[in-house]
Write a protein that holds these residues in place. Sequence first.
Motif, mmCIF file in Angstrom:
data_model
loop_
_atom_site.group_PDB
_atom_site.id
_atom_site.type_symbol
_atom_site.label_atom_id
_atom_site.label_comp_id
_atom_site.label_asym_id
_atom_site.label_seq_id
_atom_site.Cartn_x
_atom_site.Cartn_y
_atom_site.Cartn_z
ATOM 1 N N THR A 1 -25.163 -12.663 -32.043
ATOM 2 C CA THR A 1 -26.395 -11.880 -32.010
ATOM 3 C C THR A 1 -26.296 -10.820 -30.925
ATOM 4 O O THR A 1 -25.749 -11.072 -29.848
ATOM 5 C CB THR A 1 -27.600 -12.803 -31.741
ATOM 6 O OG1 THR A 1 -27.593 -13.865 -32.703
ATOM 7 C CG2 THR A 1 -28.896 -12.036 -31.838
ATOM 8 N N SER B 1 -33.461 -17.748 -30.835
ATOM 9 C CA SER B 1 -32.503 -17.014 -31.666
ATOM 10 C C SER B 1 -31.060 -17.414 -31.385
ATOM 11 O O SER B 1 -30.158 -17.013 -32.117
ATOM 12 C CB SER B 1 -32.663 -15.499 -31.445
ATOM 13 O OG SER B 1 -32.168 -15.110 -30.165
ATOM 14 N N ARG C 1 -28.190 -19.655 -31.757
ATOM 15 C CA ARG C 1 -27.833 -20.694 -32.723
ATOM 16 C C ARG C 1 -26.327 -20.930 -32.705
ATOM 17 O O ARG C 1 -25.540 -20.045 -32.375
ATOM 18 C CB ARG C 1 -28.259 -20.279 -34.143
ATOM 19 C CG ARG C 1 -29.736 -19.921 -34.298
ATOM 20 C CD ARG C 1 -30.642 -21.121 -34.093
ATOM 21 N NE ARG C 1 -32.040 -20.818 -34.330
ATOM 22 C CZ ARG C 1 -32.664 -20.974 -35.493
ATOM 23 N NH1 ARG C 1 -32.002 -21.418 -36.548
ATOM 24 N NH2 ARG C 1 -33.949 -20.685 -35.624
ATOM 25 N N ASN D 1 -38.625 -16.350 -27.624
ATOM 26 C CA ASN D 1 -38.084 -15.900 -28.905
ATOM 27 C C ASN D 1 -36.572 -15.683 -28.818
ATOM 28 O O ASN D 1 -35.834 -15.984 -29.765
ATOM 29 C CB ASN D 1 -38.783 -14.615 -29.352
ATOM 30 C CG ASN D 1 -40.220 -14.862 -29.787
ATOM 31 O OD1 ASN D 1 -40.569 -15.961 -30.208
ATOM 32 N ND2 ASN D 1 -41.061 -13.842 -29.658
ATOM 33 N N GLN D 2 -36.109 -15.154 -27.687
ATOM 34 C CA GLN D 2 -34.673 -14.983 -27.527
ATOM 35 C C GLN D 2 -33.973 -16.342 -27.506
ATOM 36 O O GLN D 2 -32.926 -16.526 -28.148
ATOM 37 C CB GLN D 2 -34.359 -14.228 -26.227
ATOM 38 C CG GLN D 2 -32.874 -13.962 -26.052
ATOM 39 C CD GLN D 2 -32.567 -13.190 -24.797
ATOM 40 O OE1 GLN D 2 -32.477 -13.764 -23.711
ATOM 41 N NE2 GLN D 2 -32.409 -11.871 -24.936
#
Length: 538
Positions: free
Chosen positions: A243, A318, A320, A314-315
Amino acid sequence: MAGLAALLCFIWIPISALADDPYRFFDWNVTYGDIYPLGIKQQGILINGQFPGPDVFSVTNDNLIINVHNSLPEPFLISWNGVQQRRNSFEDGVYGTTCPIPPGKNFTYILQVKDQIGSFFYFPSLAFHRAAGGFGGIRILSRPLIPVPFDEPAGDFTVLIGDWYKANHTDLKAKLDFGKRLPFPDGILINGRGPNGYTITVDQGKTYRLRISNVGLEHSLNFRIDGHKLILVEVEGTHTLQTTYTSIDVHQGQSVSVLVTADQPPKDYYIAVSTRFTTTVLTSTAVLHYSNSNQPVSGPPPSGPTIQIDWSLNQARSIRTNLTASGPRPNPQGSYHYGLINTTRTIRLASSAGLVNGKQRYAVNSVSFIPTDTPLKIADYFNISGVFRIGSISDSPTGQGIYLDTSVMPADYRAFIEIVFENHESIVQTWHIDGYSFWVVGMDGGTWSAASRNEYNLRDAVSRCTTQVYPKSWTAIYVALDNKGMWNVRTEFWARQYLGQQFYLRVYSPVQSIRDEFPIPKNALLCGRAAGRRTRPL
């Protein structure tokens, strides 16, 4: 060579390990020395004259033989943040497992980076030494024939970031011993340097790996590079989905790897690091220098997030696991599908702060940890009674006021359990478990309940050894207790750890087998009530 042969005669190295896997030797001398990280002279802890200390380079399954000479005038210990010490908690380097190295003496750590890859760090674990230095990076590379999910970078850099005080660590320790809280830090260091004191040189068009570790004492930090994207590729030994971020939060005790491509016009760019979730924002800078640059940095450094919790949450969600990547990974009960395994126990851990006998203390489930005269693992091995009491901390918050005890929680070897960290305070906290990597399956605001499990990521949650817990929030993890031993569970907010916010998880099986746990090292130091005993015949 004669000295090396003599050393091998007096340290214990698992024969099965040496027969199959390479070993690397390190010789470190730990001293005090003058350092000037924020422009004034301080007493720092140096390793072989370096601040920060030298990197530890290794490959999966390597045996690391690290001979540490303590030239300080007081006892000293090094712990290895993220190295799992498989079957060997004696080498963990925290006071609950390992006797300190006396002044003027040496101790040889024998570590195997078994089934691990990734970015980690080491640090001094006693006497608030962490506030004086003595830390450095650890990198564990994949074996040569194991594919890595990105092209080999043109360079690989360790970047140690952390908040810092101008006061010497002895003054900070004295304040804590007196029962006071520490003041707000004075600055941020990047690889032991203050603003613009450190430079990374890159060639235009090439891609580089940065291994970023937050080795500070208190605060979450945000990392960014002016005009450049950060591609996250690894978190504490787990290859992640790649990401792209403009900046990334690195909480206390955490390590991440990012790829950065030098794809901008040739000049110098700011690397910026700043505190998160603080009223006063501390910022420090380093320089990304293009080798063909003739233009120095100028203007203000890039701004980053400050107090926005949702942005950071939220970061975090994200991040994963890259399920298609090769490499070592946790493997409970013969399956990588952690989400299909039933947990057998839920442990809820709530942090708290308060006064005990008029002095500041911090606690987990109301218990504020106090060390004993003998490391718990050593006492356990020799069956020395009266050192600690198994079950001296509960599985759930009790609602009691804070009290002092040597808290040890029992756990069954090979159990697969759920742990929920509950933060009812208004600060961000981070928690670390020695000896393990765990899946961060969920985090959210409010109060955790059984219904919160409906939110869990049971497919590709990241596996790591240190996780954050946001204010008035909870974080849930799954962990396979496949590493027998005595393991430290602690906050990475170091003043809180020093004043009691930690305990030990005794992962136990009545079956005594070297397949499950190595015997005490022959060279183990013995102290307290174990002094004068023998480890094992040479």
